[in-house]
Design an enzyme around this catalytic site. Structure first.
Site, PDB file in Angstrom:
ATOM      1  N   LYS A  79       0.829  -1.101  -0.108  1.00 31.37           N
ATOM      2  CA  LYS A  79      -0.091   0.071  -0.033  1.00 31.37           C
ATOM      3  C   LYS A  79       0.710   1.143   0.197  1.00 31.37           C
ATOM      4  O   LYS A  79       2.255   1.232   0.390  1.00 31.37           O
ATOM      5  CB  LYS A  79      -0.993  -0.168   1.144  1.00 31.37           C
ATOM      6  CG  LYS A  79      -1.895  -1.263   1.145  1.00 31.37           C
ATOM      7  CD  LYS A  79      -2.855  -1.132   2.390  1.00 31.37           C
ATOM      8  CE  LYS A  79      -3.861  -2.285   2.307  1.00 31.37           C
ATOM      9  NZ  LYS A  79      -4.925  -2.167   3.342  1.00 31.37           N
ATOM     10  N   TYR A 129     -12.655  -1.956  -3.651  1.00 26.76           N
ATOM     11  CA  TYR A 129     -13.043  -2.449  -2.169  1.00 26.76           C
ATOM     12  C   TYR A 129     -14.563  -2.027  -1.965  1.00 26.76           C
ATOM     13  O   TYR A 129     -15.107  -1.673  -0.827  1.00 26.76           O
ATOM     14  CB  TYR A 129     -12.285  -1.261  -1.130  1.00 26.76           C
ATOM     15  CG  TYR A 129     -11.047  -1.722  -0.912  1.00 26.76           C
ATOM     16  CD1 TYR A 129     -10.733  -2.948   0.136  1.00 26.76           C
ATOM     17  CD2 TYR A 129      -9.749  -0.828  -1.228  1.00 26.76           C
ATOM     18  CE1 TYR A 129      -9.569  -2.982   0.272  1.00 26.76           C
ATOM     19  CE2 TYR A 129      -8.545  -1.193  -0.725  1.00 26.76           C
ATOM     20  CZ  TYR A 129      -8.477  -2.375   0.047  1.00 26.76           C
ATOM     21  OH  TYR A 129      -6.937  -2.665   0.399  1.00 26.76           O
ATOM     22  N   ASN A 148      -1.926   0.456   6.647  1.00 31.13           N
ATOM     23  CA  ASN A 148      -1.461  -0.891   7.238  1.00 31.13           C
ATOM     24  C   ASN A 148      -0.447  -1.578   6.437  1.00 31.13           C
ATOM     25  O   ASN A 148      -0.540  -2.892   6.205  1.00 31.13           O
ATOM     26  CB  ASN A 148      -2.728  -1.691   7.796  1.00 31.13           C
ATOM     27  CG  ASN A 148      -3.495  -2.257   6.824  1.00 31.13           C
ATOM     28  OD1 ASN A 148      -3.488  -1.739   5.843  1.00 31.13           O
ATOM     29  ND2 ASN A 148      -4.410  -3.133   7.242  1.00 31.13           N
ATOM     30  N   HIS A 155      -2.222  -5.343   1.726  1.00 28.38           N
ATOM     31  CA  HIS A 155      -3.429  -5.927   1.357  1.00 28.38           C
ATOM     32  C   HIS A 155      -3.254  -7.410   1.039  1.00 28.38           C
ATOM     33  O   HIS A 155      -2.113  -7.956   0.753  1.00 28.38           O
ATOM     34  CB  HIS A 155      -4.163  -5.461   0.259  1.00 28.38           C
ATOM     35  CG  HIS A 155      -5.307  -6.379  -0.344  1.00 28.38           C
ATOM     36  ND1 HIS A 155      -6.403  -6.442   0.471  1.00 28.38           N
ATOM     37  CD2 HIS A 155      -5.366  -7.370  -1.190  1.00 28.38           C
ATOM     38  CE1 HIS A 155      -7.359  -7.080  -0.230  1.00 28.38           C
ATOM     39  NE2 HIS A 155      -6.642  -7.711  -0.857  1.00 28.38           N
ATOM     40  N   GLU A 205      -9.375 -10.459  -7.577  1.00 30.81           N
ATOM     41  CA  GLU A 205      -8.641  -9.361  -7.234  1.00 30.81           C
ATOM     42  C   GLU A 205      -7.341  -9.469  -8.050  1.00 30.81           C
ATOM     43  O   GLU A 205      -6.922  -8.552  -8.860  1.00 30.81           O
ATOM     44  CB  GLU A 205      -8.032  -9.570  -5.844  1.00 30.81           C
ATOM     45  CG  GLU A 205      -9.175  -9.161  -4.858  1.00 30.81           C
ATOM     46  CD  GLU A 205      -8.897  -9.423  -3.379  1.00 30.81           C
ATOM     47  OE1 GLU A 205      -9.834  -9.040  -2.562  1.00 30.81           O
ATOM     48  OE2 GLU A 205      -7.822  -9.749  -2.910  1.00 30.81           O
TER      49      GLU A 205
HETATM   50  P1  IDP Z   1      -7.942  -6.760   5.829  1.00 31.28           P
HETATM   51  O1  IDP Z   1      -7.183  -5.735   4.952  1.00 31.28           O
HETATM   52  O2  IDP Z   1      -7.172  -7.011   7.028  1.00 31.28           O
HETATM   53  O3  IDP Z   1      -8.638  -7.716   5.173  1.00 31.28           O
HETATM   54  P2  IDP Z   1     -10.646  -5.263   5.819  1.00 31.28           P
HETATM   55  O4  IDP Z   1     -11.522  -5.443   7.058  1.00 31.28           O
HETATM   56  O5  IDP Z   1     -10.921  -6.278   4.893  1.00 31.28           O
HETATM   57  O6  IDP Z   1      -9.032  -5.803   6.563  1.00 31.28           O
HETATM   58  O7  IDP Z   1     -10.502  -3.940   5.640  1.00 31.28           O
HETATM   59  C1  IDP Z   1      -9.734  -3.488   4.395  1.00 31.28           C
HETATM   60  C2  IDP Z   1      -8.963  -2.177   4.765  1.00 31.28           C
HETATM   61  O8  IDP Z   1      -9.756  -1.228   5.213  1.00 31.28           O
HETATM   62  C3  IDP Z   1      -7.856  -2.573   5.933  1.00 31.28           C
HETATM   63  O9  IDP Z   1      -6.792  -3.283   5.638  1.00 31.28           O
HETATM   64  C4  IDP Z   1      -7.438  -1.178   6.138  1.00 31.28           C
HETATM   65  O10 IDP Z   1      -6.592  -0.443   5.370  1.00 31.28           O
HETATM   66  C5  IDP Z   1      -8.892  -0.399   6.234  1.00 31.28           C
HETATM   67  N1  IDP Z   1      -9.549  -0.323   7.345  1.00 31.28           N
HETATM   68  C6  IDP Z   1     -10.425  -1.390   7.850  1.00 31.28           C
HETATM   69  N2  IDP Z   1     -11.049  -1.154   8.956  1.00 31.28           N
HETATM   70  C7  IDP Z   1     -10.561   0.056   9.323  1.00 31.28           C
HETATM   71  C8  IDP Z   1     -10.759   1.017  10.320  1.00 31.28           C
HETATM   72  O11 IDP Z   1     -11.494   0.571  11.334  1.00 31.28           O
HETATM   73  N3  IDP Z   1     -10.201   2.452  10.287  1.00 31.28           N
HETATM   74  C9  IDP Z   1      -9.469   2.665   9.183  1.00 31.28           C
HETATM   75  N4  IDP Z   1      -9.325   1.928   8.122  1.00 31.28           N
HETATM   76  C10 IDP Z   1      -9.817   0.465   8.225  1.00 31.28           C
HETATM   77 MG    MG Z   2     -10.154  -7.762   3.702  1.00 30.45          MG
END
Ligand code: IDP
Ligand code: MG
Length: 139
Positions: A11, A51, A114, A117, A128
């Site tokens: 990312k 997304y 974070n 992905h 994807e």
């Molecule tokens: P994942 O990437 O671990 O599968 P997901 O729940 O699919 O997590 O969420 C997709 C992306 O959305 C996350 O990787 C993160 O970048 C962002 N995200 C998810 N939850 C939050 C939140 O509570 N605050 C801010 N960003 C979030």
């Molecule tokens: Mg996810």
């Protein structure tokens, strides 16, 4: 064979922080083979499409803004049990909860920013991968 491929993106936070090399090293030393890879940028519209499942959630707008803010590295990875093993290698969504030694623990800035992905199912890994790579690039 089921479960041998997953899809990842490095990312914009990790790209900007200079972690492309370190993250690819973790991926390769984790036993994953890179079968397709590109550095590119996504428009907000394309991020929204990628997304779409998160549309309407409180973090959706922030996610779209962030993921379209800079370059990303997209890749298809191969390994037995790829989806599950890669989710283990990257760690929890929130780096504060990620296990020691995971990519998110080492390189992520926050829950939103974070670092990487990882697909959450074989079906999404295929969808994807197809989102970024043509048939010729994949094989
Ligand atoms: P994942 O990437 O671990 O599968 P997901 O729940 O699919 O997590 O969420 C997709 C992306 O959305 C996350 O990787 C993160 O970048 C962002 N995200 C998810 N939850 C939050 C939140 O509570 N605050 C801010 N960003 C979030
Ligand atoms: Mg996810």
């Amino acid at each position: 064979m089921m479960g041998e491929k997953t899809f990842t993106m490095i990312k914009p936070d990790a790209v900007n922080n200079g972690y492309i090399g370190a993250i690819l090293e973790k991926i390769c030393s984790g036993g994953f083979r890179i079968t397709a890879m590109k550095m590119t940028r996504l428009t907000a519209e394309k991020v929204g499409e990628f997304y779409a499942v998160h549309k309407g959630k409180p973090f959706y707008n922030e996610l779209v803004q962030f993921m379209s803010s800079g370059h990303i590295v997209a890749a298809i990875l191969e390994k037995e049990n790829a989806v599950e093993d890669f989710r283990k290698l990257i760690g929890a969504t929130n780096p504060a909860n990620a296990e020691e030694g995971t990519i998110r623990k080492l390189y992520a800035e926050s829950m939103g920013r974070n670092a990487v992905h990882g697909s959450d199912s074989d079906e999404n890994a295929r969808i994807e991968g197809d989102f970024f790579f043509s048939a010729l690039e994949k094989y």
